[in-house]
Write an enzyme that holds these catalytic residues in place. Structure first.
Site, PDB file in Angstrom:
ATOM      1  N   ASN A 114      12.770   5.373   7.674  1.00 57.74           N
ATOM      2  CA  ASN A 114      13.505   4.638   8.641  1.00 57.74           C
ATOM      3  C   ASN A 114      12.537   3.107   8.596  1.00 57.74           C
ATOM      4  O   ASN A 114      11.393   3.438   8.737  1.00 57.74           O
ATOM      5  CB  ASN A 114      13.796   4.864   9.936  1.00 57.74           C
ATOM      6  CG  ASN A 114      14.862   6.056   9.950  1.00 57.74           C
ATOM      7  OD1 ASN A 114      15.865   5.664   9.422  1.00 57.74           O
ATOM      8  ND2 ASN A 114      14.444   7.062  10.520  1.00 57.74           N
TER       9      ASN A 114
ATOM     10  N   LYS B 170       0.972  -1.396   0.154  1.00 57.13           N
ATOM     11  CA  LYS B 170       0.164   0.049  -0.081  1.00 57.13           C
ATOM     12  C   LYS B 170       1.037   1.326  -0.101  1.00 57.13           C
ATOM     13  O   LYS B 170       1.741   1.247   0.810  1.00 57.13           O
ATOM     14  CB  LYS B 170      -0.785   0.129   1.376  1.00 57.13           C
ATOM     15  CG  LYS B 170      -1.895   0.847   1.335  1.00 57.13           C
ATOM     16  CD  LYS B 170      -3.180   0.575   0.222  1.00 57.13           C
ATOM     17  CE  LYS B 170      -4.408   1.450   0.377  1.00 57.13           C
ATOM     18  NZ  LYS B 170      -5.071   1.303   1.570  1.00 57.13           N
ATOM     19  N   HIS B 171       0.651   2.151  -0.871  1.00 61.12           N
ATOM     20  CA  HIS B 171       1.339   3.474  -1.120  1.00 61.12           C
ATOM     21  C   HIS B 171       3.010   3.029  -1.193  1.00 61.12           C
ATOM     22  O   HIS B 171       3.834   3.367  -0.323  1.00 61.12           O
ATOM     23  CB  HIS B 171       1.231   4.259   0.048  1.00 61.12           C
ATOM     24  CG  HIS B 171      -0.537   4.708  -0.219  1.00 61.12           C
ATOM     25  ND1 HIS B 171      -0.715   5.185  -1.275  1.00 61.12           N
ATOM     26  CD2 HIS B 171      -1.334   4.808   0.860  1.00 61.12           C
ATOM     27  CE1 HIS B 171      -2.157   5.676  -1.109  1.00 61.12           C
ATOM     28  NE2 HIS B 171      -2.486   5.289   0.069  1.00 61.12           N
TER      29      HIS B 171
ATOM     30  N   HIS C 183      14.796   5.207   0.197  1.00 61.23           N
ATOM     31  CA  HIS C 183      14.305   6.765   0.018  1.00 61.23           C
ATOM     32  C   HIS C 183      13.188   6.794  -0.740  1.00 61.23           C
ATOM     33  O   HIS C 183      13.062   6.173  -1.840  1.00 61.23           O
ATOM     34  CB  HIS C 183      15.159   7.828  -0.102  1.00 61.23           C
ATOM     35  CG  HIS C 183      16.149   7.844   1.312  1.00 61.23           C
ATOM     36  ND1 HIS C 183      17.397   8.590   1.411  1.00 61.23           N
ATOM     37  CD2 HIS C 183      15.780   7.238   2.415  1.00 61.23           C
ATOM     38  CE1 HIS C 183      18.054   8.225   2.544  1.00 61.23           C
ATOM     39  NE2 HIS C 183      17.060   7.437   3.405  1.00 61.23           N
TER      40      HIS C 183
END
Length: 527
Positions: free
Chosen positions: A421, A278-279, A527
């Site tokens: 993180n 999800k996302h 990232h």
């Protein structure tokens, strides 16, 4: 000149798809056909009247076909500007006839490389004459029509029919732009391959080439434009996947589906595995004795976030699993294959997109990741690092058990695919809590534990799912607080890269609580 009649065409193609029909249609419109080598023979075998290029140039093909079209009577016919008195005079003086239409596609360099042919054969499939002619014709698009894609043959004939055997300037400009994109892509494939042969992953000049697979309604948001492109290469991929059913894919669907596909491709293939995304973040990942067991265990991690998610599996989708998945709203399912019964189950859910990739990604394959920045882009190799048992260093007084070791390795594989993180709790080959994308690692640990508590409540269980689990961190714990948070959630073992100036403090906190901890020496920032 706006309209240019097509009276003479030069045809030279490697891909013969549709070329006979096109040549016949041109001949029926009174166009003189000129061709080379295998294309000329192909057309002649269809009883079409076609001139050999040697009849035009006065030179035979030579040097194993390397030299045939690099001649003034070819390039003069392509480059001469109609209506320019000096150009017309030069053509008359040297017996150069105008070429109004160029139909060329290039040697199959990409297919040759993909088939792992010897280097010498790959080099022989670097086209020289083809790109030279294409670039010449495209430059002179005010006078010449150039076609390099068989998909455009039908539109060419429609254009001729609509304009009494001529083409319009707008049509020629559009095909000229496509031609330069084609030659740029071709050169990019060649340069990338040559740099790769020399072991140069980050070349001094980097190019990106892609072929548009589909235009998308919009990008991440409705005010953004987007399209999906496929880069040269072979093997299973999301861009090359076959959409069996379902609505058109969105930008976000594709991005999430690729994240799910990458994740399951990285997992151990000995057992059925499934990931829910999800996302761009996993909200549940699990293995099981069967695919349906893996799904149920993955779903248990975070059933709320799984609603409207993307699912990827590491083996053929079966009917039982498809039925179970279809009970929860799911946007996309990605699988190597699906059996006929599964296809029938999903047919009753026509809005679910089903993508079949034909296989999984090679986890160790070298692929590049491009990230645009203002004024340029960052280029890096994909994170292909996979940690095994031999890579682990036990740093605590207690070593992990066999069960803990298996879970630690699984957790670290999953953490690699979670936005930093990243904190991932795992128990018995299934995630039980995931914390993603936080600015503080301790916050990720807290969020993962909180979600695990919520998932336990939803399942009617008294104890949090994290009790007796292990935890993975994508990068080192800078302080002991993140480890202490995980310990309070009930973990028994930790896997992390190590390398902090406070490693001793973190190790001491683990020993004080009787935890096992291993260092990997490799981090997985995402990232």
């Amino acid at each position: 000149m706006t309209h240019i009649p097509i009276r003479r065409a030069l045809i030279s193609v490697s891909d013969k798809t549709g070329i006979g029909d096109l040549a016949r249609a041109l001949g029926e419109r009174g166009v003189t056909l000129v061709s080379t080598g295998g294309t000329r023979k192909h057309l002649a075998d269809m009883s079409l009247a076609v001139l050999d290029i040697a009849e035009v140039t006065g030179f035979p093909e030579m040097m194993d076909g390397r030299l045939k079209t690099l001649h003034p009577k070819v390039h003069g016919g392509l480059l001469a500007v109609r209506g320019n008195a000096g150009h017309v005079e030069a053509m008359q003086a040297h017996g150069i006839e105008a070429i109004d239409l160029l139909v060329v596609n290039l040697y199959p360099f990409e297919a040759t490389v993909a088939a792992a042919k010897p280097e010498a054969e790959c080099i022989e499939n670097i086209d020289i004459g083809g790109p030279a002619m294409l670039r010449a014709a495209a430059k002179n698009h005010e006078s010449v029509t150039v076609v390099t894609d068989p998909a455009d043959y039908g539109e060419l004939l429609s254009e001729l029919d609509a304009n009494d055997g001529a083409t319009t300037l707008g049509f020629r400009k559009r095909l000229a732009a496509k031609t330069y994109a084609t030659t740029a892509r071709y050169d990019t494939m060649i340069s990338s391959w040559m740099f790769e042969q020399q072991g140069e992953a980050m070349p001094p000049i980097a190019s990106i080439a892609g072929t548009r697979i589909m235009a998308l309604r919009y990008g991440e948001n409705p005010h953004q434009q987007a399209a999906l492109y496929r880069t040269p290469g072979s093997g299973p991929s999301l861009a090359a996947a076959r959409r069996v059913q379902g609505k058109e894919l969105s930008y976000n669907n594709i991005a999430d589906a690729d994240a799910a596909f990458e994740l399951v491709s990285d997992l151990d293939r000995e057992r059925p595995a499934l990931a829910i995304i999800k996302h761009a973040n996993p909200c549940g990942v699990a293995t099981g004795a069967t695919l349906i067991e893996a799904y149920r265990r993955a779903l248990k991690t975070d059933p709320v976030s799984a609603f409207g998610g993307i699912i990827a599996v590491n083996r053929a989708l079966d009917a039982e699993t498809a039925t179970e998945i279809s009970r929860v709203f799911t946007e996309v399912i990605v699988a190597p294959e699906a059996d006929e019964a599964a296809l029938q189950v999903l047919a009753a859910k026509p809005n679910v997109r089903l993508l079949l990739t034909g296989g999984l990604l090679d986890p160790g394959a070298l692929r590049s990741i491009v990230k645009p920045v203002s004024g340029g882009f960052l280029l890096q190799s994909r994170d292909a690092g996979l940690v095994g048992r031999d890579d682990l260093k036990v740093v605590t007084k207690r070593a992990p058990s066999e069960r803990e070791l298996a879970d630690l390795l699984f957790a670290f594989r999953v953490a690699k695919h979670v936005k930093s993180n990243a904190i991932v709790y795992v128990k018995d080959g299934a995630t039980v809590g995931i914390g993603a994308g936080q600015m503080s690692r301790v916050d990720s640990a807290r969020i993962a534990a909180w979600k695990a508590r919520a998932a336990a409540d939803a399942a009617g269980e008294v104890e949090p799912l994290t009790k007796g689990s292990v935890v993975a961190s994508d990068a080192f714990f800078p302080f002991a607080d993140g480890l202490i948070t995980a310990a309070e959630a009930g973990v028994t073992a930790i896997i992390q890269p190590g390398g902090s100036v406070r490693d001793a403090e973190v190790i001491a906190a683990a020993d004080e609580r009787g935890l096992a901890m291993v260092f990997t020496g490799i981090r997985h920032f995402r990232h």
